[in-house]
Design a protein around this motif. Structure first.
Motif, PDB file in Angstrom:
ATOM      1  N   SER A 521       0.829  -1.198   0.000  1.00 26.47           N
ATOM      2  CA  SER A 521       0.000   0.000   0.000  1.00 26.47           C
ATOM      3  C   SER A 521       0.866   1.252   0.000  1.00 26.47           C
ATOM      4  O   SER A 521       1.846   1.353   0.753  1.00 26.47           O
ATOM      5  N   GLY A 522       0.529   2.199  -0.837  1.00 28.18           N
ATOM      6  CA  GLY A 522       1.264   3.446  -0.930  1.00 28.18           C
ATOM      7  C   GLY A 522       2.401   3.413  -1.920  1.00 28.18           C
ATOM      8  O   GLY A 522       3.120   4.407  -2.053  1.00 28.18           O
ATOM      9  N   THR A 523       2.597   2.285  -2.622  1.00 32.78           N
ATOM     10  CA  THR A 523       3.657   2.247  -3.632  1.00 32.78           C
ATOM     11  C   THR A 523       3.379   3.236  -4.746  1.00 32.78           C
ATOM     12  O   THR A 523       4.293   3.860  -5.289  1.00 32.78           O
ATOM     13  N   ALA A 546      -4.978  -0.486  -9.324  1.00 29.52           N
ATOM     14  CA  ALA A 546      -5.187  -1.509  -8.295  1.00 29.52           C
ATOM     15  C   ALA A 546      -5.585  -2.842  -8.914  1.00 29.52           C
ATOM     16  O   ALA A 546      -5.207  -3.909  -8.409  1.00 29.52           O
ATOM     17  N   GLY A 551      -0.189  -1.268  -5.358  1.00 28.54           N
ATOM     18  CA  GLY A 551      -0.689  -0.772  -4.091  1.00 28.54           C
ATOM     19  C   GLY A 551      -0.875   0.726  -4.168  1.00 28.54           C
ATOM     20  O   GLY A 551       0.101   1.489  -4.115  1.00 28.54           O
ATOM     21  N   THR A 552      -2.098   1.184  -4.325  1.00 29.40           N
ATOM     22  CA  THR A 552      -2.373   2.593  -4.589  1.00 29.40           C
ATOM     23  C   THR A 552      -2.936   3.276  -3.357  1.00 29.40           C
ATOM     24  O   THR A 552      -3.560   2.646  -2.491  1.00 29.40           O
ATOM     25  N   VAL A 553      -2.731   4.570  -3.299  1.00 29.47           N
ATOM     26  CA  VAL A 553      -3.326   5.422  -2.291  1.00 29.47           C
ATOM     27  C   VAL A 553      -3.723   6.726  -2.975  1.00 29.47           C
ATOM     28  O   VAL A 553      -2.985   7.255  -3.809  1.00 29.47           O
ATOM     29  N   GLU A 569       2.948   8.624   3.036  1.00 33.41           N
ATOM     30  CA  GLU A 569       3.049   7.694   1.913  1.00 33.41           C
ATOM     31  C   GLU A 569       3.949   8.226   0.801  1.00 33.41           C
ATOM     32  O   GLU A 569       4.540   7.449   0.031  1.00 33.41           O
TER      33      GLU A 569
END
Length: 656
Positions: A521-523, A546, A551-553, A569
């Motif tokens: 997450s947060g990549t 995604a 891993g998206t935010v 992030e």
């Protein structure tokens, strides 16, 4: 203004200023530019045309019949011309062949009708007996249920008691003798009475025949005049359109004539097998009435059913005739016609009904028969002649709005349910990526354009974003089963691709995924631009990434401002995706934002998505370098492709 802003300003074209009178006042406005004048002028033209059609029907009906006859005979004339037959001879042979067919049909109908006249009283008596039997049955049923509730009979006055009353009653019963003396008509009156019913149809027939011959002889000249009238500004395209319209109409009318003639033949043979008298008459009548949309077959079956009721004392023949029509009509309408000239005539169902009502009101029964061919002619002309395009919009079966316009309209109406229904239909033959690029992103571009010119307030834009987010959430379960784009080279610091570029989805059948080390997450940090609508585009891009294992935010634009602490992030992000649907004039704020992102995410690759067509000026290489991003994309498919390439999945592997 710095150098980047000056370079962008040189590529910006401002709209022309409003016209100003040299003396300082406003320029003169033509009547066509006055608000409401065009609508009033169109209404006046419409009223004049309707009045002309109504009051000139005696002239227009023969001319219309001649034009339709010329469409039917045109393929035969063209076939004769191809075998080197002179034009005049080809026209005459075609007309004589049509006259021969019509004469044969008329002779057959007349003979059949004459043979039916002698037995008509017996058929009428049989029908009356059936009606009386039905009435007696109904009366018995009513009497059975109302026996106990019948009112007491009214008192009946007795016979006359006095002598005066008897005299008055006898006088009332005696009839008054009446003598009628008829004057013997002269010979001219008798001839006039005989020829009057025939003169008007014969006159119409001659007019139709003569006009059809002249239309066939002057076909090319009439075509050139139509081109001059409707499309002189583009002779090439208008000529092709008119030729195509003529060929399509001729084929359609000829196909419809063949289908209805075959329908009448089958009905006639079937009625002959059943044993109904004069079956050829009813077959011809059924074939002619089938030109009437929707109710033609019912009208054609009414008289044979009535005759069957008069011929057969029972109900067996009536049932057989009804079954014949009930089997043949659906077979022709739903099997033969779609195979012969397609599943649709090009007319919307409502326009067919309204056209039947309109032409019947204008021209009577002839208008009812001609309503379908006339409306089809108008629709074909509307599709090929720009000046008549409104006819195709009003009467045709093609969607009035494009998928992009329909999507935007649903967003304006805050109706995500209907937008989802449209999305499900479109996703049947395209990937989710293609749907977002071609439809959803196009609709958001329309919203951005309305916001840019002040037609949409902030509240409206917020409502659109809310509806769009609901659609995106519902589509999260949809499998994006096709690749987003064809294999193309990397676009790092290259001109931005045009947002309208076609998306090739034929390359792969499996969904490529990012490596496992990109799944944390947060990549990938997806940051919205400063416009309200940018949030929806960011949500679409984050969802597509995604689905490919990233891993998206999602980060709002307010969280990357100058006076706020950076999101944690960003320090660990390997790819930062910045979405701009509304760049808003000069790119200075974008350059400053990229500088801040460089400080907050020093190890990340920064990709900027510039979605609207109006930002094509930012595709310049030098401007891209001055802005400071690593990648520039113009579609969501290209953004996903670049992310996969950056993660170690080359584009060639995406298409594998």
């Amino acid at each position: 203004m710095d150098r980047t802003d000056r370079r962008l300003a040189q590529r910006t074209t401002l709209p022309p200023p409003p016209a100003i009178d040299p003396l300082g006042g406003a320029a003169q406005v033509s009547p066509a530019q006055v608000p409401g004048m065009n609508g009033l002028l169109g209404l006046a033209v419409f009223v004049v045309v309707i009045a002309g059609l109504f009051f000139a029907r005696d002239v227009l009906i023969p001319i219309t019949l001649a034009i339709l006859l010329s469409f039917v005979l045109s393929p035969l004339v063209a076939g004769l011309r191809r075998i080197r037959v002179p034009k005049g001879l080809a026209v005459m042979v075609s007309v004589l062949a049509a006259l021969g067919v019509l004469g044969g049909i008329g002779t057959l109908v007349g003979t059949q009708a004459a043979s039916l006249a002698g037995d008509a009283p017996a058929y009428a008596r049989t029908i009356e007996e059936k009606i009386d039997s039905a009435k007696r049955f109904a009366a018995d049923r009513v009497a059975f249920f109302a026996r106990d509730r019948a009112p007491a009979p009214a008192a009946v006055s007795g016979p006359p008691r006095t002598n005066a009353e008897r005299i008055l009653a006898s006088r009332a019963r005696q009839p008054v003798p009446v003598t009628v003396q008829e004057q013997e008509p002269d010979a001219l009156t008798v001839v006039g009475q005989v020829l009057a019913p025939v003169a008007a149809p014969f006159e119409t027939f001659l007019i139709v025949l003569v006009v059809a011959i002249f239309i066939l002889m002057q076909k090319e000249d009439l075509r050139d005049r139509m081109i001059r009238l409707f499309g002189s500004s583009d002779l090439h395209r208008t000529t092709l359109a008119m030729d195509d319209a003529g060929v399509r109409l001729s084929r359609y009318f000829l196909s419809q004539l063949a289908v209805n003639a075959s329908f009448g033949t089958v009905i006639g043979v079937g009625l002959w097998a059943i044993g109904l008298p004069v079956p050829a008459l009813w077959g011809v009548l059924a074939g002619i009435l089938r030109f009437v949309p929707y109710i033609g077959a019912l009208l054609g079956a009414a008289l044979p059913l009535a005759l069957a009721a008069g011929v057969d004392p029972g109900w067996g023949m009536v049932i057989a005739v009804a079954v014949l029509f009930a089997v043949v009509e659906p077979l022709v309408g739903y099997v033969v016609e779609p195979l012969l000239y397609g599943h649709s005539t090009g007319l919307s169902p409502l326009s067919v009904v309204l056209a039947a009502v309109f032409w019947t009101w204008i021209w009577g029964p002839v208008g009812l028969v001609l309503s379908m061919p006339l409306t089809l002619c108008l629709v074909v002309l509307g599709r090929h002649v720009p000046a008549l395009e409104f006819l195709d919009i009003l009467l045709g079966d093609r969607p009035a709005l494009t998928p992009v316009e329909s999507f935007y309209q649903r967003m304006l109406a805050a109706d995500p349910e209907e937008a989802l229904e449209q999305a499900e239909a479109l996703l049947a033959d395209r990937s989710l990526t293609a749907y977002y690029d071609e439809v959803a992103l196009g609709g958001l571009k329309l919203a951005a354009e309305d916001a840019r010119r002040g037609a949409m307030k902030r509240q409206g834009a917020t409502r659109i974003v809310g509806s769009m987010m609901a659609v995106i959430d519902e589509l999260d379960e949809h499998d994006d089963s096709a690749t987003p784009a064809a294999a193309t080279p990397s676009r790092r610091l290259n001109p931005m691709p045009h947002p309208g570029d076609a998306i090739d989805e034929t390359a792969a059948t499996t969904l490529p995924h990012a490596p496992a080390d990109w799944a944390a997450s947060g990549t990938v940090a997806c940051i919205a631009g400063r416009g309200i609508l940018d949030e929806a585009v960011t949500a679409m891009l984050a969802q597509l990434l995604a689905k490919r294992g990233f891993g998206t935010v999602r980060i709002d634009h307010s969280e990357v401002g100058r006076d706020v602490s950076p999101r944690p992030e960003l320090a660990t992000a390997r790819l930062v995706c910045l979405s701009y649907l509304e760049i808003g004039g000069t790119p200075s704020h974008l350059r400053y934002l990229l500088r801040r992102l460089r400080r907050h995410a020093p190890s990340a690759t920064i990709m900027v998505g510039l979605w609207p067509d109006g930002e094509a000026a930012l595709s310049d290489d030098e401007i891209q370098r001055l802005l400071g991003a690593d990648l520039y994309v113009g579609t969501l498919a290209h953004a996903v492709e670049e992310a996969l390439a950056l993660s170690g999945r080359p584009v060639a592997e995406v298409a594998a």
